[in-house]
Design a protein around this motif. Structure first.
Motif, PDB file in Angstrom:
ATOM      1  N   GLN A  70       0.832  -1.209   0.000  1.00 57.36           N
ATOM      2  CA  GLN A  70       0.000   0.000   0.000  1.00 57.36           C
ATOM      3  C   GLN A  70       0.868   1.262   0.000  1.00 57.36           C
ATOM      4  O   GLN A  70       0.593   2.209  -0.727  1.00 57.36           O
ATOM      5  CB  GLN A  70      -0.928   0.014   1.205  1.00 57.36           C
ATOM      6  N   ALA A  73       2.316   1.740  -3.476  1.00 53.80           N
ATOM      7  CA  ALA A  73       1.282   2.201  -4.405  1.00 53.80           C
ATOM      8  C   ALA A  73       0.981   3.681  -4.191  1.00 53.80           C
ATOM      9  O   ALA A  73       0.809   4.437  -5.154  1.00 53.80           O
ATOM     10  CB  ALA A  73       0.014   1.370  -4.238  1.00 53.80           C
ATOM     11  N   GLU A  74       0.925   4.110  -2.934  1.00 50.95           N
ATOM     12  CA  GLU A  74       0.664   5.522  -2.642  1.00 50.95           C
ATOM     13  C   GLU A  74       1.775   6.416  -3.187  1.00 50.95           C
ATOM     14  O   GLU A  74       1.515   7.494  -3.713  1.00 50.95           O
ATOM     15  CB  GLU A  74       0.528   5.731  -1.138  1.00 50.95           C
ATOM     16  N   ARG A  75       3.004   5.982  -3.095  1.00 55.28           N
ATOM     17  CA  ARG A  75       4.127   6.800  -3.546  1.00 55.28           C
ATOM     18  C   ARG A  75       4.286   6.808  -5.062  1.00 55.28           C
ATOM     19  O   ARG A  75       4.925   7.694  -5.621  1.00 55.28           O
ATOM     20  CB  ARG A  75       5.407   6.347  -2.861  1.00 55.28           C
ATOM     21  N   GLU A  76       3.714   5.804  -5.720  1.00 54.80           N
ATOM     22  CA  GLU A  76       3.790   5.763  -7.183  1.00 54.80           C
ATOM     23  C   GLU A  76       2.776   6.688  -7.839  1.00 54.80           C
ATOM     24  O   GLU A  76       2.911   7.013  -9.010  1.00 54.80           O
ATOM     25  CB  GLU A  76       3.589   4.329  -7.677  1.00 54.80           C
ATOM     26  N   ARG A  77       1.753   7.121  -7.078  1.00 55.11           N
ATOM     27  CA  ARG A  77       0.732   8.008  -7.636  1.00 55.11           C
ATOM     28  C   ARG A  77       1.341   9.365  -7.971  1.00 55.11           C
ATOM     29  O   ARG A  77       2.143   9.895  -7.201  1.00 55.11           O
ATOM     30  CB  ARG A  77      -0.408   8.217  -6.640  1.00 55.11           C
ATOM     31  N   PRO A  78       0.941   9.950  -9.105  1.00 55.85           N
ATOM     32  CA  PRO A  78       1.410  11.294  -9.422  1.00 55.85           C
ATOM     33  C   PRO A  78       0.949  12.288  -8.365  1.00 55.85           C
ATOM     34  O   PRO A  78      -0.126  12.141  -7.792  1.00 55.85           O
ATOM     35  CB  PRO A  78       0.734  11.592 -10.774  1.00 55.85           C
ATOM     36  N   VAL A  80       2.222  12.880  -5.435  1.00 56.86           N
ATOM     37  CA  VAL A  80       2.542  12.556  -4.048  1.00 56.86           C
ATOM     38  C   VAL A  80       3.675  13.471  -3.607  1.00 56.86           C
ATOM     39  O   VAL A  80       4.623  13.697  -4.340  1.00 56.86           O
ATOM     40  CB  VAL A  80       2.938  11.067  -3.897  1.00 56.86           C
TER      41      VAL A  80
END
Length: 87
Positions: A70, A73-78, A80
């Protein structure tokens, strides 16, 4: 252990692209430079010695300093927030 090293490569790749701190980018570069060859060495050793033994699945976040699925995944989002790291 190979999977933990692969996670380190994933996180260092994100840091290299997104961090603002030169120190943090340098750390990411050193992690990438060391973990890749270690994965190759461990994989070759496993292949030469019959592969991985059965083991139980575990949460990767249980090892101190290892990001969970998780968190990655959160850090891969544009968009962030980027870490400034240590200077």
């Amino acid at each position: 252990m190979v999977e933990h090293h692969q996670r380190a490569l994933l996180m260092s790749g994100l840091a290299a692209k997104r961090a603002e701190s030169k120190w943090l980018k340098g750390l990411a570069d050193r992690i990438s430079a060391s973990q890749g060859p270690e994965i190759t060495t461990m994989s070759a050793w496993l292949k030469a010695n019959g592969g991985m033994a059965e083991h139980s699945a575990h949460e990767h976040g249980a090892m101190p300093g290892t990001a969970t699925d998780q968190q990655i995944a959160e850090r891969e989002r544009p968009g962030v927030r980027r870490s400034s790291g240590c200077s």
